[in-house]
Design a protein around this motif. Structure first.
Motif, PDB file in Angstrom:
ATOM      1  N   ALA A  32      -9.366  -6.102  17.249  1.00 37.80           N
ATOM      2  CA  ALA A  32      -8.650  -5.058  16.515  1.00 37.80           C
ATOM      3  C   ALA A  32      -9.466  -3.774  16.461  1.00 37.80           C
ATOM      4  N   LEU A  33     -10.759  -3.905  16.191  1.00 36.40           N
ATOM      5  CA  LEU A  33     -11.621  -2.723  16.133  1.00 36.40           C
ATOM      6  C   LEU A  33     -11.656  -2.004  17.481  1.00 36.40           C
ATOM      7  N   GLN A  34     -11.798  -2.739  18.568  1.00 34.52           N
ATOM      8  CA  GLN A  34     -11.862  -2.109  19.885  1.00 34.52           C
ATOM      9  C   GLN A  34     -10.515  -1.508  20.289  1.00 34.52           C
ATOM     10  N   MET A  35      -9.418  -2.154  19.917  1.00 33.42           N
ATOM     11  CA  MET A  35      -8.098  -1.570  20.161  1.00 33.42           C
ATOM     12  C   MET A  35      -7.949  -0.244  19.421  1.00 33.42           C
ATOM     13  N   ALA A  36      -8.454  -0.214  18.202  1.00 34.92           N
ATOM     14  CA  ALA A  36      -8.368   1.010  17.410  1.00 34.92           C
ATOM     15  C   ALA A  36      -9.200   2.120  18.030  1.00 34.92           C
ATOM     16  N   VAL A  37     -10.392   1.792  18.466  1.00 37.24           N
ATOM     17  CA  VAL A  37     -11.261   2.791  19.109  1.00 37.24           C
ATOM     18  C   VAL A  37     -10.580   3.365  20.348  1.00 37.24           C
ATOM     19  N   ASN A  38      -9.998   2.506  21.168  1.00 35.43           N
ATOM     20  CA  ASN A  38      -9.326   2.970  22.382  1.00 35.43           C
ATOM     21  C   ASN A  38      -8.116   3.838  22.061  1.00 35.43           C
ATOM     22  N   ALA A  39      -7.379   3.496  21.010  1.00 27.36           N
ATOM     23  CA  ALA A  39      -6.212   4.295  20.632  1.00 27.36           C
ATOM     24  C   ALA A  39      -6.623   5.679  20.131  1.00 27.36           C
TER      25      ALA A  39
ATOM     26  N   LEU B 134       0.806  -1.220   0.000  1.00 28.38           N
ATOM     27  CA  LEU B 134       0.000   0.000   0.000  1.00 28.38           C
ATOM     28  C   LEU B 134       0.843   1.275   0.000  1.00 28.38           C
ATOM     29  N   GLY B 135       2.149   1.135   0.201  1.00 27.81           N
ATOM     30  CA  GLY B 135       3.014   2.311   0.234  1.00 27.81           C
ATOM     31  C   GLY B 135       2.748   3.212   1.422  1.00 27.81           C
ATOM     32  N   LEU B 136       2.476   2.622   2.579  1.00 24.94           N
ATOM     33  CA  LEU B 136       2.206   3.415   3.783  1.00 24.94           C
ATOM     34  C   LEU B 136       3.499   3.999   4.332  1.00 24.94           C
ATOM     35  N   PRO B 137       3.396   5.086   5.107  1.00 24.04           N
ATOM     36  CA  PRO B 137       4.586   5.681   5.708  1.00 24.04           C
ATOM     37  C   PRO B 137       5.305   4.690   6.624  1.00 24.04           C
ATOM     38  N   ALA B 138       6.586   4.889   6.830  1.00 23.70           N
ATOM     39  CA  ALA B 138       7.358   3.981   7.684  1.00 23.70           C
ATOM     40  C   ALA B 138       6.965   4.102   9.155  1.00 23.70           C
ATOM     41  N   ASN B 139       6.504   5.287   9.563  1.00 20.65           N
ATOM     42  CA  ASN B 139       6.190   5.509  10.973  1.00 20.65           C
ATOM     43  C   ASN B 139       4.767   5.040  11.295  1.00 20.65           C
ATOM     44  N   VAL B 140       4.539   3.726  11.065  1.00 21.25           N
ATOM     45  CA  VAL B 140       3.238   3.103  11.303  1.00 21.25           C
ATOM     46  C   VAL B 140       3.463   1.810  12.094  1.00 21.25           C
ATOM     47  N   ARG B 141       2.671   1.589  13.127  1.00 21.72           N
ATOM     48  CA  ARG B 141       2.708   0.319  13.853  1.00 21.72           C
ATOM     49  C   ARG B 141       1.889  -0.706  13.072  1.00 21.72           C
ATOM     50  N   SER B 142       2.414  -1.937  12.955  1.00 23.61           N
ATOM     51  CA  SER B 142       1.700  -2.985  12.238  1.00 23.61           C
ATOM     52  C   SER B 142       1.819  -4.293  12.999  1.00 23.61           C
ATOM     53  N   VAL B 143       0.677  -4.881  13.357  1.00 27.16           N
ATOM     54  CA  VAL B 143       0.676  -6.148  14.080  1.00 27.16           C
ATOM     55  C   VAL B 143      -0.437  -7.040  13.540  1.00 27.16           C
ATOM     56  N   GLU B 144      -0.336  -8.324  13.867  1.00 29.72           N
ATOM     57  CA  GLU B 144      -1.352  -9.304  13.494  1.00 29.72           C
ATOM     58  C   GLU B 144      -1.999  -9.844  14.759  1.00 29.72           C
ATOM     59  N   LEU B 145      -3.315 -10.036  14.710  1.00 29.32           N
ATOM     60  CA  LEU B 145      -4.057 -10.518  15.871  1.00 29.32           C
ATOM     61  C   LEU B 145      -4.740 -11.841  15.545  1.00 29.32           C
ATOM     62  N   LYS B 146      -4.765 -12.741  16.545  1.00 28.63           N
ATOM     63  CA  LYS B 146      -5.378 -14.051  16.333  1.00 28.63           C
ATOM     64  C   LYS B 146      -6.206 -14.470  17.535  1.00 28.63           C
ATOM     65  N   GLN B 147      -7.436 -14.855  17.309  1.00 30.42           N
ATOM     66  CA  GLN B 147      -8.277 -15.647  18.203  1.00 30.42           C
ATOM     67  C   GLN B 147      -9.469 -16.115  17.395  1.00 30.42           C
ATOM     68  N   ALA B 148      -9.188 -17.106  16.560  1.00 29.08           N
ATOM     69  CA  ALA B 148     -10.219 -17.644  15.669  1.00 29.08           C
ATOM     70  C   ALA B 148     -10.939 -16.491  14.974  1.00 29.08           C
ATOM     71  N   CYS B 149     -12.270 -16.564  14.901  1.00 26.84           N
ATOM     72  CA  CYS B 149     -13.027 -15.563  14.130  1.00 26.84           C
ATOM     73  C   CYS B 149     -13.271 -14.272  14.902  1.00 26.84           C
ATOM     74  N   TYR B 150     -12.858 -14.223  16.154  1.00 24.91           N
ATOM     75  CA  TYR B 150     -13.145 -13.062  17.000  1.00 24.91           C
ATOM     76  C   TYR B 150     -12.189 -11.887  16.821  1.00 24.91           C
ATOM     77  N   SER B 151     -10.955 -12.120  16.389  1.00 30.89           N
ATOM     78  CA  SER B 151      -9.903 -11.113  16.548  1.00 30.89           C
ATOM     79  C   SER B 151     -10.142  -9.819  15.773  1.00 30.89           C
ATOM     80  N   GLY B 152     -10.998  -9.837  14.756  1.00 32.94           N
ATOM     81  CA  GLY B 152     -11.329  -8.586  14.075  1.00 32.94           C
ATOM     82  C   GLY B 152     -11.989  -7.593  15.016  1.00 32.94           C
ATOM     83  N   THR B 153     -12.804  -8.113  15.922  1.00 31.39           N
ATOM     84  CA  THR B 153     -13.453  -7.239  16.910  1.00 31.39           C
ATOM     85  C   THR B 153     -12.444  -6.727  17.923  1.00 31.39           C
TER      86      THR B 153
END
Length: 382
Positions: free
Chosen positions: A117-124, A96-115
């Motif tokens: 990620a969404l809640q982590m984003a809201v809190n941030a 995507l050509g995103l800036p270097a100053n970006v945090r990037s992580v992967e989350l796992k807990q079966a089908c739940y982890s998208g939520t």
């Protein structure tokens, strides 16, 4: 301050298998799939497609409408990861050509982890409202041939931009949670397909539903009547109907299928998309309902093993000005239908090995997996 989903886009794969084709070859009444499961077809990736290419396509379309310099995090949720160490979001970052100053992580807990990620984003965003966060849900559901899970395969990605003052849905504070150690669905490191205890999975899903709802209602003094529409994780769409019926019985309130009907159209056509399933349901609800402004949505997110969350969001007044149903229609219509024999071959040959080359593009998507050399995955724009 309102925080939530400002914009979203989706992507799926090059191929599709109609479940009538599967039913015919297996000698099964097609209604077992169309009515019994509530499914019509499932998407299937080409050899040069995976969770990264789907995520990149969805995110690229999304970010074309926004200033990428404001993005500070990429949270990539998946249960079909392509690497045991490197986050899929790092591959995505480069494409995507995103800036270097970006945090990037992967989350796992079966089908739940998208939520998660969404809640982590809201809190941030609550801490730094001027920033924006890209949340990705992308998965390929692949089950062993000739098993009960085979008709519930699927593939797809939903990319969401989380911001302050969102255009689409404000995520309300306060969630209900439930976690229990249940072996209803799991995939060991040495297996390319998961193991499923179907009845236990259904029971665990319904138990988690009522438990997470009770936690939410107790913490927010919320009544089931305060929710205008419900959205569910849909491993198959009939599961959402069972969940709503269980919730109605548990609360003693009548809950008609009209509360969920508009949310099922995309999942019926895509199959199970794991982390993306709930957010395809959201997309379908927004696209299929012109009267959601100001309405409260109840989100039920479930991941086998098992973790569940019930939370709510309020649809914003001008949401219809910021949705793109024609993009989803194009994704679905552009899929190439597989014959049964083509499907079986593709299913058997899916894995990219240490020395794999896909020199001839098999998809029309903007990004592809070009090959694997010395165990390193190579992606490219096309």
């Amino acid at each position: 301050m309102k925080i939530g989903i400002h914009d979203l886009e989706v992507a799926t794969t090059h191929y599709v298998l109609d479940l009538d084709t599967l039913a015919e070859r297996h000698g099964i009444d097609p209604k077992k799939f169309s009515i019994g499961l509530g499914q019509d077809a499932f998407s299937m990736p080409a050899p040069d497609e995976d969770i990264v290419t789907m995520a990149a396509e969805a995110a690229d379309t999304l970010l074309a409408r926004h200033d990428v310099s404001k993005i500070r995090q990429v949270l990539f949720a998946t249960e079909s990861s392509v690497d045991q160490s490197k986050a899929a979001g790092v591959y995505l970052h480069e494409l995507l050509g995103l800036p270097a100053n970006v945090r990037s992580v992967e989350l796992k807990q079966a089908c739940y982890s998208g939520t998660a990620a969404l809640q982590m984003a809201v809190n941030a965003i609550a801490r730094t409202p001027e920033e924006q966060i890209l949340v990705i849900t992308s998965d390929v559901a692949r089950y062993a041939l000739d098993t009960g899970g085979e008709p519930t395969q699927g593939a797809g990605a939903v990319a969401m931009l989380v911001t302050a003052n969102p255009n689409l849905v404000e995520i309300e504070p306060g969630s209900g949670f439930h976690t229990s150690d249940v072996n209803d669905f799991w995939r060991p490191n040495d297996s390319t397909t998961p193991y499923v205890d179907g009845q236990l999975s259904l029971d665990a899903y319904l138990t988690a539903t009522t438990a997470a709802w009770d936690d939410l209602a107790a913490r927010r003094d919320l009544s089931i009547d305060d929710v205008d529409k419900f959205l569910h994780h849909q491993p198959f769409t009939k599961m959402a109907r069972k969940q709503l019926a269980a919730l109605a019985e548990h609360t003693g309130h009548e809950l008609s299928d009209e509360l969920i009907e508009e949310s099922m159209s995309y999942n019926r056509a895509l199959g199970n998309t794991y982390t993306a399933s709930l957010y395809f349901a959201l997309t379908a609800q927004l696209h299929n309902n012109a009267d959601l402004a100001g309405k409260r949505l109840g989100f039920f997110s479930y991941g086998s093993g098992a973790v569940a969350e019930f939370f709510t969001g309020v649809v914003q007044e001008n949401y219809r000005d910021h949705i793109y149903p024609e993009h989803v229609a194009k994704q679905l219509e552009n899929r190439v239908e597989l014959t049964y024999d083509e499907y079986r071959t593709l299913h058997s040959d899916f894995a990219a090995t240490s020395e794999t080359y896909t020199t001839q593009p098999t998809t029309h998507a903007p990004f592809r997996l070009s090959g694997v050399t010395e165990f390193q995955r190579r992606y490219e724009a096309q």
